[in-house]
Design a protein around this motif. Sequence first.
Motif, PDB file in Angstrom:
ATOM      1  N   ILE A  61      -1.672 -14.433  -3.702  1.00 19.80           N
ATOM      2  CA  ILE A  61      -1.268 -13.532  -4.782  1.00 19.80           C
ATOM      3  C   ILE A  61      -0.724 -12.260  -4.135  1.00 19.80           C
ATOM      4  O   ILE A  61      -1.414 -11.629  -3.322  1.00 19.80           O
ATOM      5  CB  ILE A  61      -2.467 -13.184  -5.689  1.00 19.80           C
ATOM      6  N   VAL A  62       0.494 -11.893  -4.464  1.00 16.91           N
ATOM      7  CA  VAL A  62       1.100 -10.669  -3.929  1.00 16.91           C
ATOM      8  C   VAL A  62       1.385  -9.722  -5.080  1.00 16.91           C
ATOM      9  O   VAL A  62       2.025 -10.108  -6.062  1.00 16.91           O
ATOM     10  CB  VAL A  62       2.412 -10.974  -3.163  1.00 16.91           C
ATOM     11  N   ARG A  63       0.901  -8.535  -4.970  1.00 17.44           N
ATOM     12  CA  ARG A  63       1.222  -7.485  -5.938  1.00 17.44           C
ATOM     13  C   ARG A  63       1.863  -6.335  -5.186  1.00 17.44           C
ATOM     14  O   ARG A  63       1.428  -5.970  -4.097  1.00 17.44           O
ATOM     15  CB  ARG A  63      -0.025  -7.025  -6.696  1.00 17.44           C
ATOM     16  N   SER A  64       2.899  -5.754  -5.780  1.00 17.84           N
ATOM     17  CA  SER A  64       3.779  -4.841  -5.067  1.00 17.84           C
ATOM     18  C   SER A  64       3.658  -3.401  -5.553  1.00 17.84           C
ATOM     19  O   SER A  64       3.621  -3.142  -6.770  1.00 17.84           O
ATOM     20  CB  SER A  64       5.219  -5.341  -5.232  1.00 17.84           C
ATOM     21  N   VAL A  65       3.619  -2.481  -4.592  1.00 17.35           N
ATOM     22  CA  VAL A  65       3.675  -1.056  -4.942  1.00 17.35           C
ATOM     23  C   VAL A  65       4.983  -0.753  -5.676  1.00 17.35           C
ATOM     24  O   VAL A  65       5.020   0.089  -6.574  1.00 17.35           O
ATOM     25  CB  VAL A  65       3.537  -0.193  -3.675  1.00 17.35           C
ATOM     26  N   GLU A  66       6.038  -1.489  -5.313  1.00 16.06           N
ATOM     27  CA  GLU A  66       7.341  -1.296  -5.969  1.00 16.06           C
ATOM     28  C   GLU A  66       7.215  -1.539  -7.477  1.00 16.06           C
ATOM     29  O   GLU A  66       7.787  -0.794  -8.287  1.00 16.06           O
ATOM     30  CB  GLU A  66       8.356  -2.269  -5.366  1.00 16.06           C
ATOM     31  N   ASP A  67       6.440  -2.549  -7.879  1.00 15.20           N
ATOM     32  CA  ASP A  67       6.245  -2.811  -9.306  1.00 15.20           C
ATOM     33  C   ASP A  67       5.454  -1.685  -9.971  1.00 15.20           C
ATOM     34  O   ASP A  67       5.714  -1.329 -11.127  1.00 15.20           O
ATOM     35  CB  ASP A  67       5.505  -4.145  -9.495  1.00 15.20           C
ATOM     36  N   SER A  68       4.475  -1.125  -9.248  1.00 21.55           N
ATOM     37  CA  SER A  68       3.711   0.004  -9.797  1.00 21.55           C
ATOM     38  C   SER A  68       4.616   1.214  -9.989  1.00 21.55           C
ATOM     39  O   SER A  68       4.473   1.966 -10.966  1.00 21.55           O
ATOM     40  CB  SER A  68       2.548   0.360  -8.862  1.00 21.55           C
ATOM     41  N   ILE A  69       5.569   1.392  -9.073  1.00 26.53           N
ATOM     42  CA  ILE A  69       6.534   2.498  -9.215  1.00 26.53           C
ATOM     43  C   ILE A  69       7.380   2.292 -10.458  1.00 26.53           C
ATOM     44  O   ILE A  69       7.602   3.216 -11.245  1.00 26.53           O
ATOM     45  CB  ILE A  69       7.427   2.593  -7.952  1.00 26.53           C
ATOM     46  N   ARG A  70       7.841   1.043 -10.690  1.00 27.58           N
ATOM     47  CA  ARG A  70       8.666   0.755 -11.883  1.00 27.58           C
ATOM     48  C   ARG A  70       7.871   0.962 -13.165  1.00 27.58           C
ATOM     49  O   ARG A  70       8.418   1.411 -14.178  1.00 27.58           O
ATOM     50  CB  ARG A  70       9.197  -0.677 -11.809  1.00 27.58           C
ATOM     51  N   ARG A  71       6.567   0.657 -13.133  1.00 29.65           N
ATOM     52  CA  ARG A  71       5.739   0.851 -14.334  1.00 29.65           C
ATOM     53  C   ARG A  71       5.407   2.317 -14.574  1.00 29.65           C
ATOM     54  O   ARG A  71       4.943   2.699 -15.643  1.00 29.65           O
ATOM     55  CB  ARG A  71       4.433   0.060 -14.202  1.00 29.65           C
ATOM     56  N   GLY A  72       5.576   3.132 -13.545  1.00 29.05           N
ATOM     57  CA  GLY A  72       5.274   4.550 -13.683  1.00 29.05           C
ATOM     58  C   GLY A  72       3.850   4.910 -13.301  1.00 29.05           C
ATOM     59  O   GLY A  72       3.455   6.082 -13.411  1.00 29.05           O
ATOM     60  N   SER A  73       3.071   3.935 -12.834  1.00 32.18           N
ATOM     61  CA  SER A  73       1.693   4.239 -12.437  1.00 32.18           C
ATOM     62  C   SER A  73       1.632   4.834 -11.033  1.00 32.18           C
ATOM     63  O   SER A  73       0.600   5.387 -10.640  1.00 32.18           O
ATOM     64  CB  SER A  73       0.830   2.980 -12.519  1.00 32.18           C
ATOM     65  N   VAL A  74       2.718   4.690 -10.279  1.00 28.17           N
ATOM     66  CA  VAL A  74       2.821   5.304  -8.947  1.00 28.17           C
ATOM     67  C   VAL A  74       4.114   6.097  -8.879  1.00 28.17           C
ATOM     68  O   VAL A  74       5.159   5.633  -9.330  1.00 28.17           O
ATOM     69  CB  VAL A  74       2.818   4.219  -7.836  1.00 28.17           C
ATOM     70  N   ARG A  75       4.016   7.304  -8.336  1.00 25.29           N
ATOM     71  CA  ARG A  75       5.206   8.114  -8.102  1.00 25.29           C
ATOM     72  C   ARG A  75       5.284   8.434  -6.621  1.00 25.29           C
ATOM     73  O   ARG A  75       4.275   8.758  -6.008  1.00 25.29           O
ATOM     74  CB  ARG A  75       5.148   9.404  -8.915  1.00 25.29           C
ATOM     75  N   VAL A  76       6.472   8.329  -6.063  1.00 24.66           N
ATOM     76  CA  VAL A  76       6.668   8.651  -4.651  1.00 24.66           C
ATOM     77  C   VAL A  76       7.743   9.721  -4.550  1.00 24.66           C
ATOM     78  O   VAL A  76       8.635   9.824  -5.408  1.00 24.66           O
ATOM     79  CB  VAL A  76       7.071   7.405  -3.834  1.00 24.66           C
ATOM     80  N   ALA A  77       7.660  10.501  -3.490  1.00 26.32           N
ATOM     81  CA  ALA A  77       8.589  11.626  -3.318  1.00 26.32           C
ATOM     82  C   ALA A  77      10.011  11.144  -3.066  1.00 26.32           C
ATOM     83  O   ALA A  77      10.978  11.776  -3.490  1.00 26.32           O
ATOM     84  CB  ALA A  77       8.108  12.507  -2.169  1.00 26.32           C
ATOM     85  N   SER A  78      10.146  10.012  -2.367  1.00 27.62           N
ATOM     86  CA  SER A  78      11.476   9.469  -2.075  1.00 27.62           C
ATOM     87  C   SER A  78      11.334   7.991  -1.757  1.00 27.62           C
ATOM     88  O   SER A  78      10.225   7.473  -1.575  1.00 27.62           O
ATOM     89  CB  SER A  78      12.111  10.199  -0.889  1.00 27.62           C
TER      90      SER A  78
END
Length: 309
Positions: A96-113
């Motif tokens: 099972i792979v879950r991606s930080v990229e998907d969390s960014i798209r959902r808005g639950s993770v924000r990154v500076a760049s």
Amino acid sequence: MSGEALQAPAPLTASARLDRLEAEAVYILRELSFYKRPALMFSGGKDSAVLLHLAMKAFAPSKPPFALLHVDTGHNFPEVIAFRDKRAEETGLKLIVRSVEDSIRRGSVRVASETASRNGAQAVTLLEAQQEFEFDALIGGARRDEEKARAKERVFSHRDAFGAWRPRAQRPELWGLYNRHIGVGENMRVFPISNWTEADVWAYIARENIELPELYYTHDRDVVRREGLLFPVTAITPPQAGESIERVPVRFRTVGDITCTCPVESFAANAEDVLLETLTASVSERGATRMDDRANAAAMERRKLEGYF
């Protein structure tokens, strides 16, 4: 009393020590039968590769009764991702792979760049995956010798209903007696190789002939020298102004997020060579290679309080 002087027990041989560590890890892995939905965290790194090897031994000839879970930052080394997929296919375990990229798209993770470190953001994605699959126990390859915060954890490390680690709420573990119980909504992080050192891991890899990504062995790589470390030059980690690129023989002691994981100079071409280097190393594994943990002595503990592995 016979009057004979008490004799100190003979020191364990290296082989006997590995046998004892292996037996302890296998026992802990079999204790996972207590849980309904455990999963083994598998990143493709050396510690998780050893853990997977132990799990296959613990339940042979059957397969381990749990899936593999990886939280992909999107900034992993391609060689490690390829190795992850290859080992999952070879073992026949569900990956099972879950991606930080998907969390960014959902808005639950924000990154500076786009190229900012996502190492800390893994905690959010991990907790989302835990809730999605209702995992009640997550098995990891963390070791106590890696870092100060990890040295504080129990083998069965309790997490509250929000996935957070509370150091003062940990249960006692006396003489190998583990408290596996969890309340509603709570879960357990389980670390079967807590008592192993980096040298133990490499000695076991050499003894068991465990395959690893080639990044762990010497290879020539473009790097820059930054803050006393060799920083890898990649598409998402280009050199900064004034830095000169060098081609250096290196290997990685740990293979985490590209943005904060650095190699060390080395000519070690196999597990035996790496073991010799490890036995004489004067800097800890994470201290020698991780820019994120150097930023703040409490960085790991803060991330674990937030749900990091």
